[in-house]
Design a protein around this motif. Structure first.
Motif, mmCIF file in Angstrom:
data_model
loop_
_atom_site.group_PDB
_atom_site.id
_atom_site.type_symbol
_atom_site.label_atom_id
_atom_site.label_comp_id
_atom_site.label_asym_id
_atom_site.label_seq_id
_atom_site.Cartn_x
_atom_site.Cartn_y
_atom_site.Cartn_z
ATOM 1 N N GLN A 52 34.028 5.558 1.206
ATOM 2 C CA GLN A 52 32.929 5.955 2.086
ATOM 3 C C GLN A 52 33.451 6.128 3.503
ATOM 4 O OE1 GLN A 52 29.556 3.345 1.721
ATOM 5 N NE2 GLN A 52 29.828 3.101 -0.490
ATOM 6 N N LYS A 53 33.275 7.325 4.043
ATOM 7 C CA LYS A 53 33.847 7.657 5.338
ATOM 8 C C LYS A 53 33.068 7.078 6.516
ATOM 9 C CE LYS A 53 36.721 10.168 3.002
ATOM 10 N NZ LYS A 53 38.082 9.668 2.730
ATOM 11 N N LEU B 252 37.865 -5.977 16.634
ATOM 12 C CA LEU B 252 37.273 -4.895 17.415
ATOM 13 C C LEU B 252 35.827 -5.215 17.767
ATOM 14 C CD1 LEU B 252 38.626 -1.828 15.397
ATOM 15 C CD2 LEU B 252 39.612 -2.847 17.457
ATOM 16 N N TYR B 253 35.371 -4.658 18.885
ATOM 17 C CA TYR B 253 33.967 -4.746 19.262
ATOM 18 C C TYR B 253 33.620 -3.519 20.102
ATOM 19 C CZ TYR B 253 35.853 -6.601 23.687
ATOM 20 O OH TYR B 253 36.557 -6.779 24.848
ATOM 21 N N GLY B 254 32.327 -3.306 20.315
ATOM 22 C CA GLY B 254 31.901 -2.124 21.067
ATOM 23 C C GLY B 254 31.850 -0.907 20.173
ATOM 24 N N ASN B 255 32.695 0.059 20.453
ATOM 25 C CA ASN B 255 32.748 1.295 19.659
ATOM 26 C C ASN B 255 33.667 1.090 18.458
ATOM 27 O OD1 ASN B 255 31.090 2.662 21.515
ATOM 28 N ND2 ASN B 255 32.857 3.144 22.811
ATOM 29 N N TYR B 256 33.064 0.758 17.313
ATOM 30 C CA TYR B 256 33.844 0.557 16.094
ATOM 31 C C TYR B 256 34.334 1.900 15.553
ATOM 32 C CZ TYR B 256 32.050 -4.216 15.913
ATOM 33 O OH TYR B 256 31.752 -5.525 16.196
ATOM 34 N N LEU B 257 35.476 1.840 14.883
ATOM 35 C CA LEU B 257 36.022 3.025 14.238
ATOM 36 C C LEU B 257 35.441 3.176 12.838
ATOM 37 C CD1 LEU B 257 39.819 2.651 15.128
ATOM 38 C CD2 LEU B 257 38.237 4.310 16.099
ATOM 39 N N THR B 258 35.124 4.407 12.457
ATOM 40 C CA THR B 258 34.746 4.671 11.077
ATOM 41 C C THR B 258 36.015 4.803 10.235
ATOM 42 O OG1 THR B 258 34.711 7.059 11.412
ATOM 43 C CG2 THR B 258 32.644 5.860 11.807
#
Length: 334
Positions: free
Chosen positions: A159-160, A37-43
């Motif tokens: 950790q969220k 993934l790149y850009g907007n990473y998911l938490t």
């Protein structure tokens, strides 16, 4: 002495080829796409929500998100032992990361899976299931010990706000790995690059094929020498009838040998993905474009971090190439 050397070369090359084919079988084929993934990473919380949504739909999608925790110091405070391991957090189906990771259940946030070397460093034994270890201030209980070749620790991240850097997607029947990864990323508004190891499916079968061809050529050459050797060994009956049984036998053996070679080579080459066959053989631009695309995928594959399954697959593949290549070279010069 000459025949002894030839027999020794055949025996050694056969042993190398046997172990090379064992590695070839273990490599197998993968149905899991790994997207960096790149850009907007998911938490972690977003990844958990996507995982739960994927299990509620009509078509369940097998997913696994990875959080790279880097190399950290893991301690066993009871025996004052510690070691450095690579910590990886997983959300979703752990079996996609590696089949041995399935020992860590989906809802288990207090458990972990470690490799055998980490178990020996921390507990002095591989039989350490149920023991506790510390990662920073967090305490985890060992759920299983995996036979991995590097120091690893798998956990369910608590950790969220941590970010997921990779996602693993299992393709459905009739779907390619590329389309499965692309559909998931586009469908969820994510950006990523496929860490593709399909280049191995193209290169790997060529090494066993090379051994079969060199083996057949060498045996045919030895038969030719035997056939044109001592002309006085034939019986009188053969001379009267004009039939050379030695030549006939060698000819039949060569036909059978090349037939067996063709059969096994065809079976091995059939493992090459059908995407490497052009729709029209007159499309001469197909091969340069395909090779360029594969070289680019190989570069991305080398650059990005790999899952444990990918790492084991790569090690097995390289081992197969070395053993089968050495066997082909040895039988060729014998």
């Amino acid at each position: 002495m000459k025949y002894m050397k030839a027999m020794a070369a055949v025996l050694l090359s056969s042993v190398l080829f046997y172990f090379g084919m064992k590695d070839y079988v273990h490599v197998g084929k993968t149905d899991i796409g790994v997207a960096e993934l790149y850009g907007n990473y998911l938490t972690v919380s977003q990844a958990k929500q996507l995982w739960q949504d994927s299990q509620k739909g009509d078509e369940i999608t097998d997913l696994c998100f990875l959080c790279n925790g880097g190399v950290q110091t893991v301690k066993n405070s009871r025996y004052s032992r510690q070691t450095n391991v690579r910590v990886t957090g997983i959300i979703g189906m752990a079996a996609l990361y590696d089949r041995q990771a399935a020992m860590l259940e989906e809802s288990d946030e207090n458990g972990c899976v470690i490799d055998k070397n980490t178990a020996l460093d921390l507990f002095g034994s591989e039989n350490c299931v149920g023991n506790q270890l510390m990662v920073g201030e967090d305490i985890y209980e060992v759920r299983g010990v995996a036979f991995w070749s590097q120091h690893m620790l798998l956990i369910r991240p608590a950790q969220k706000n941590l970010f997921c850097t990779q996602v693993l997607i299992r393709r459905k029947k009739g779907q390619s790995v590329e389309s499965a990864a692309s559909n998931f990323l586009l469908g969820n508004g994510l950006s990523g690059t496929l860490v593709d190891d399909s280049w191995m499916d193209v290169i790997l079968p060529l090494f066993p094929v090379a051994f079969f061809v060199m083996f057949t050529i060498s045996i045919s050459r030895w038969m030719y020498r035997f056939e044109n050797g001592d002309k006085q060994s034939g019986s009188r009956e053969e001379e009267r009838s004009g039939i050379d049984l030695k030549k006939c036998g060698c000819f039949i053996m060569r036909i059978l040998l090349w037939g067996i070679c063709l059969f096994f080579c065809t079976r091995l080459l059939s493992d090459i993905p059908k995407s490497w066959l052009p729709d029209k053989w007159s499309d001469f631009s197909f091969w340069p474009g395909k090779i360029q695309k594969t070289v680019e995928a190989f570069r991305w594959y080398i650059m990005f971090p790999k899952t444990m399954a990918q790492a084991e697959r790569l090690v097995r593949g390289i081992s197969c190439m070395i053993k089968c290549g050495a066997a082909a070279l040895l039988i060729g010069i014998a």
